[in-house]
Scaffold this motif. Structure first.
Motif, PDB file in Angstrom:
ATOM      1  N   TYR A 198       0.862  -1.180   0.000  1.00  0.00           N
ATOM      2  CA  TYR A 198       0.000   0.000   0.000  1.00  0.00           C
ATOM      3  C   TYR A 198       0.898   1.229   0.000  1.00  0.00           C
ATOM      4  CZ  TYR A 198      -4.040   2.904   1.012  1.00  0.00           C
ATOM      5  OH  TYR A 198      -5.035   3.834   0.941  1.00  0.00           O
TER       6      TYR A 198
ATOM      7  N   LEU B 138      -8.761   0.705   1.952  1.00  0.00           N
ATOM      8  CA  LEU B 138      -7.745  -0.330   2.116  1.00  0.00           C
ATOM      9  C   LEU B 138      -8.392  -1.679   2.406  1.00  0.00           C
ATOM     10  CD1 LEU B 138      -4.807  -1.110   2.247  1.00  0.00           C
ATOM     11  CD2 LEU B 138      -4.764  -0.346   4.612  1.00  0.00           C
TER      12      LEU B 138
ATOM     13  N   ALA C  50       0.276  -3.401   3.602  1.00  0.00           N
ATOM     14  CA  ALA C  50      -1.055  -2.862   3.855  1.00  0.00           C
ATOM     15  C   ALA C  50      -1.544  -3.172   5.262  1.00  0.00           C
ATOM     16  CB  ALA C  50      -2.037  -3.406   2.821  1.00  0.00           C
TER      17      ALA C  50
END
Length: 175
Positions: free
Chosen positions: A52, A83, A64
């Motif tokens: 991410y 996310l 992430a």
């Protein structure tokens, strides 16, 4: 030749640790049905290897899961909803691919194991013609050879097999 930066060391250590966690997930579910085992591995891979962008301008990447935890604690659910959607989407794609793989590589249902049959359905001749052998903790049914291609009788064949397995045959022990 450029030197390895601190962030590259951190990524290498993270990658090695994540690979270890993936292998551990595989071994934890080695007893389970293939789909469950593969789904566990896909879940671990999704959680640990989804990158991410922390900073969109410099494209600084981080796992992430870290962004999910730390931004979730500091900014709340609205900040991490995109996310979560990304990780669930990647996980669903992985699960669908695993399902397709398991379906395409399954064994045909024609080879049914005799242990699935209820007791008493086998005839006495079929029970006598099969012997259970244990190899590495797994059961295998192999037919008992009544006559060999070498012209040995059943007793001679069994004595030969005992010798080949390293056991001392009963016929070799004398008083």
């Amino acid at each position: 030749m450029s030197q390895i930066t601190t962030i590259q060391y951190a990524w290498a250590i993270y990658f090695a640790g994540s690979l270890g966690c993936t292998i551990a997930a595989w071994w934890m579910f080695i007893w389970a049905w293939r789909f469950v085992r593969y789904a566990a591995v896909v879940t671990v891979l999704t959680l640990l290897f989804t990158p991410y962008a922390i900073d969109a301008e410099t494209m600084t990447m981080a796992p992430a899961i870290y962004t999910l935890v730390f931004e979730g604690m500091s900014q709340g659910l609205p900040a991490i909803t995109p996310l979560i959607k990304l990780m669930v989407g990647i996980w669903l794609i992985g699960i669908i691919l695993v399902l397709v793989f398991v379906v395409l590589t399954r064994k045909s249902g024609e080879q049914k194991s005799p242990r699935n049959k209820p007791r008493g359905t086998q005839s006495s001749s079929s029970r006598n013609s099969r012997r259970l052998e244990h190899h590495g903790g797994r059961r295998h049914e192999t037919p008992v050879v009544r006559s060999s291609s070498r012209g040995l009788s059943r007793d001679e064949f069994e004595a030969r097999e005992e010798l080949l397995k390293g056991e001392v045959p009963m016929r070799a022990i004398r008083d």
